[in-house]
Write an enzyme that holds these catalytic residues in place. Structure first.
Site, short mmCIF file in Angstrom:
data_model
loop_
_atom_site.label_atom_id
_atom_site.label_comp_id
_atom_site.label_asym_id
_atom_site.label_seq_id
_atom_site.Cartn_x
_atom_site.Cartn_y
_atom_site.Cartn_z
NE ARG A 171 -3.07 0.30 3.25
CZ ARG A 171 -4.26 0.87 3.08
NH1 ARG A 171 -5.15 0.27 2.33
NH2 ARG A 171 -4.55 2.00 3.66
NE ARG A 175 5.72 9.08 -4.43
CZ ARG A 175 5.08 9.49 -3.35
NH1 ARG A 175 5.73 10.11 -2.38
NH2 ARG A 175 3.77 9.31 -3.26
NE ARG A 248 -4.01 -6.31 15.51
CZ ARG A 248 -3.65 -6.57 16.76
NH1 ARG A 248 -4.10 -7.65 17.40
NH2 ARG A 248 -2.84 -5.74 17.40
NE ARG A 279 -2.53 5.41 12.27
CZ ARG A 279 -2.96 5.01 11.08
NH1 ARG A 279 -2.34 5.39 9.99
NH2 ARG A 279 -4.03 4.26 10.99
P1 FAD Z 1 -18.14 1.74 8.29
O1 FAD Z 1 -17.69 3.13 8.24
O2 FAD Z 1 -17.47 0.78 9.24
O3 FAD Z 1 -19.71 1.74 8.58
C1 FAD Z 1 -20.43 0.62 8.98
C2 FAD Z 1 -21.51 1.09 9.94
O4 FAD Z 1 -22.42 0.02 10.19
C3 FAD Z 1 -20.96 1.52 11.30
O5 FAD Z 1 -21.47 2.79 11.64
C4 FAD Z 1 -21.46 0.44 12.26
O6 FAD Z 1 -21.70 0.93 13.56
C5 FAD Z 1 -22.75 0.01 11.57
N1 FAD Z 1 -23.17 -1.36 11.91
C6 FAD Z 1 -22.43 -2.48 11.81
N2 FAD Z 1 -23.15 -3.55 12.20
C7 FAD Z 1 -24.37 -3.09 12.53
C8 FAD Z 1 -25.55 -3.72 13.03
N3 FAD Z 1 -25.60 -5.05 13.23
N4 FAD Z 1 -26.63 -2.95 13.29
C9 FAD Z 1 -26.60 -1.60 13.08
N5 FAD Z 1 -25.50 -0.96 12.63
C10 FAD Z 1 -24.41 -1.69 12.35
N6 FAD Z 1 -9.73 5.38 4.33
C11 FAD Z 1 -9.18 6.36 3.56
O7 FAD Z 1 -9.56 6.52 2.40
N7 FAD Z 1 -8.22 7.20 4.09
C12 FAD Z 1 -7.78 7.09 5.36
O8 FAD Z 1 -6.91 7.86 5.78
C13 FAD Z 1 -8.33 6.06 6.18
N8 FAD Z 1 -7.91 5.91 7.45
C14 FAD Z 1 -8.46 4.94 8.21
C15 FAD Z 1 -8.02 4.81 9.53
C16 FAD Z 1 -8.56 3.85 10.35
C17 FAD Z 1 -8.08 3.72 11.76
C18 FAD Z 1 -9.55 2.96 9.84
C19 FAD Z 1 -10.14 1.89 10.71
C20 FAD Z 1 -10.00 3.09 8.53
C21 FAD Z 1 -9.46 4.06 7.70
N9 FAD Z 1 -9.89 4.24 6.39
C22 FAD Z 1 -9.33 5.21 5.62
C23 FAD Z 1 -10.96 3.38 5.81
C24 FAD Z 1 -12.36 3.98 5.95
O9 FAD Z 1 -12.68 4.18 7.31
C25 FAD Z 1 -13.37 3.01 5.34
O10 FAD Z 1 -13.02 2.68 4.01
C26 FAD Z 1 -14.82 3.52 5.31
O11 FAD Z 1 -15.14 4.36 6.36
C27 FAD Z 1 -15.71 2.30 5.36
O12 FAD Z 1 -17.06 2.65 5.20
P2 FAD Z 1 -18.17 1.51 5.36
O13 FAD Z 1 -19.48 2.17 5.11
O14 FAD Z 1 -17.82 0.33 4.55
O15 FAD Z 1 -18.03 1.00 6.88
N1 UDP Z 2 3.62 0.72 7.93
C1 UDP Z 2 4.85 0.65 8.53
N2 UDP Z 2 5.39 1.76 9.08
C2 UDP Z 2 4.77 2.96 9.06
C3 UDP Z 2 3.51 3.04 8.43
C4 UDP Z 2 2.96 1.90 7.89
O1 UDP Z 2 5.44 -0.44 8.58
O2 UDP Z 2 5.33 3.94 9.58
C5 UDP Z 2 3.04 -0.52 7.36
C6 UDP Z 2 2.16 -1.26 8.35
O3 UDP Z 2 2.32 -2.65 8.12
C7 UDP Z 2 0.76 -0.83 7.96
C8 UDP Z 2 0.90 -0.74 6.43
O4 UDP Z 2 2.21 -0.23 6.24
O5 UDP Z 2 -0.21 -1.78 8.34
C9 UDP Z 2 -0.12 0.15 5.76
O6 UDP Z 2 -0.02 1.44 6.30
P1 UDP Z 2 -1.17 2.50 6.16
O7 UDP Z 2 -0.69 3.79 6.70
O8 UDP Z 2 -1.66 2.47 4.75
O9 UDP Z 2 -2.25 1.86 7.13
P2 UDP Z 2 -3.68 2.40 7.62
O10 UDP Z 2 -3.68 3.89 7.47
O11 UDP Z 2 -4.68 1.70 6.78
O12 UDP Z 2 -3.71 1.96 9.04
#
Ligand code: FAD
Ligand code: UDP
Length: 367
Positions: A171, A175, A248, A279
């Site tokens: 991911r 560069r 996780r 982080r």
């Molecule tokens: P979700 O946002 O998980 O929505 C699912 C919803 O369904 C939730 O509100 C949940 O409560 C509800 N639900 C589940 N089961 C039930 C049930 N049985 N009854 C009622 N409600 C229920 N993407 C990026 O593009 N850039 C980023 O920088 C980025 N950073 C991220 C950082 C973290 C820590 C995480 C975890 C994800 C990140 N993502 C990022 C990914 C992004 O969050 C997801 O791609 C996106 O929000 C997923 O949307 P979704 O609708 O599939 O799921």
């Molecule tokens: N990763 C790493 N060091 C960093 C940042 C990311 O080794 O400083 C690795 C780690 O395995 C992580 C993966 O790169 O799960 C993807 O990182 P990303 O930032 O895309 O993860 P997310 O934002 O989805 O948690």
């Protein structure tokens, strides 16, 4: 009791994109959300005028013109470019892996020098990498693997890099230019006014029931609509009959600090094994905030257990095989469609979730 065209379980991006198009097609929607608020993982909380990313840092990035123009029709985006810093026992490196990182690591200045060092360090790995460790060493060499990848990854995923799939590290860009942009995508930014503006726009006109787990009263809610869209975990929909899919989870600890600038950048990764969090996010920097205070959040990886938020699917062989069994059941449903990061058990970014929702939308309303 009111009857709807669609009952939608979950209020994240997938659900929202579907609901927006359903309403445009003249359909009625009821949304059932188990949390106390809408928006899924992109939800932000307002603290002293700072939009706090409640479920981890979210940076919008995409190369899809369709996705970018859709989200821009809902809200304007700022020019934020993600350029996180890695902190390894106090040593500071630029991310992702680029000439700034290589120069700091080895005291070199040209791409050829960096390539020669990486080539020498990956020496023994000449075959197709079979796990994350091999993939990482073959991409950036052993020094960077040891200082910037190994500790972070093993904290994040709770297992050895040798037991993790190679794709996770792919991911990240590598560069041979002095470019600290974390993403390669054409478009990037943060919604001006926060992510909640997107959520409000997507679900406008829907009826909503919060604090309600659909699976606790399935028949009742199924009966309230012609069709069901389910965006929760697939194993819970089928009462875990083939077992629990692994995830996780994360724990977020936020603090309001009496300083205007804590770390000088939105995201700092702690890449050593000893620091318990992965982080620290300083939210105001996503929106060039000028308030005299700041909010930081430490992100701790946690082993998922039932009842916790499932953040990252563990797409190893065992879990993937279990998922395929659930997926086969889902395929047979006539009244129910599934989608999103949870129901598809995929490590999707926001743009990929929107693209996946577009596929369903096209098949449902545009065919
Ligand atoms: P979700 O946002 O998980 O929505 C699912 C919803 O369904 C939730 O509100 C949940 O409560 C509800 N639900 C589940 N089961 C039930 C049930 N049985 N009854 C009622 N409600 C229920 N993407 C990026 O593009 N850039 C980023 O920088 C980025 N950073 C991220 C950082 C973290 C820590 C995480 C975890 C994800 C990140 N993502 C990022 C990914 C992004 O969050 C997801 O791609 C996106 O929000 C997923 O949307 P979704 O609708 O599939 O799921
Ligand atoms: N990763 C790493 N060091 C960093 C940042 C990311 O080794 O400083 C690795 C780690 O395995 C992580 C993966 O790169 O799960 C993807 O990182 P990303 O930032 O895309 O993860 P997310 O934002 O989805 O948690």
């Amino acid at each position: 009791m009111k009857h709807y065209d669609y009952v939608i379980v979950g209020s994240g991006l997938f659900a929202g994109v579907f609901a927006w198009h359903a309403k445009k097609a003249g359909k009625t929607c009821l949304v059932i959300e188990k949390r106390s608020h809408m928006g899924g993982n992109i939800y932000c909380e307002d603290v002293e005028g700072i939009h706090v990313h409640k479920y981890g840092a979210h940076i919008f990035h995409t190369s899809s013109r369709r996705v970018w123009s859709f989200v821009n029709s809902l809200v304007e985006f700022n020019r934020y470019t993600n350029s996180p810093i890695a902190n390894y026992h106090g040593e500071i490196y630029n991310m992702p892996f680029n000439m700034n990182t290589f120069s700091k690591m080895w005291g070199i200045s040209t791409p050829d020098q960096a390539k020669a060092i990486i080539e020498e360090q990956r020496g023994q790995i000449t075959h197709e990498p079979e796990n994350l460790e091999e993939q990482a060493i073959s991409l950036v060499g052993r020094d960077i693997y040891e200082k910037l990848i190994k500790g972070y990854t093993e904290k994040q995923w709770g297992r050895s890099c040798r037991e993790l799939p190679a794709f996770i590290i792919k991911r990240l860009p590598v560069r041979y230019t002095y470019d600290n942009n974390y993403f390669n995508d054409l478009f990037q930014g943060i919604p001006i006014g926060g992510y909640n503006k997107i959520i409000d726009a997507l679900f406008e006109g829907c009826d909503v029931i919060l604090n309600t787990d659909f699976n606790e009263n399935r028949e009742k809610y199924m009966a309230m609509g012609d069709k069901l869209l389910y965006t929760g975990t697939l194993d819970s929909f089928y009462d875990y009959r083939y077992g629990h899919l692994e995830y996780r989870s994360l724990r977020f600890e936020s603090e309001l600090l009496d300083t205007d600038n804590y770390q000088g950048v939105a995201v700092v990764n702690y890449t050593d094994r000893e620091t318990p969090y992965t982080r620290v996010i300083e939210h105001k920097h996503f929106e060039y905030g000028t308030s005299p205070k700041t909010v930081i959040t430490r992100e701790y990886p946690v082993t998922w257990e039932e009842g916790m938020e499932p953040y990252y699917p563990v797409n190893d062989k065992k879990n993937q095989e279990m998922f395929e069994k659930y997926h086969a059941l889902a395929d047979q449903e006539e009244k129910v469609v599934f989608g999103g990061r949870l129901a598809e058990y995929k490590y999707y970014d926001m743009d990929k979730v929107i693209e996946s929702a577009f596929k369903l939308v096209d098949a449902t309303f545009n065919s």
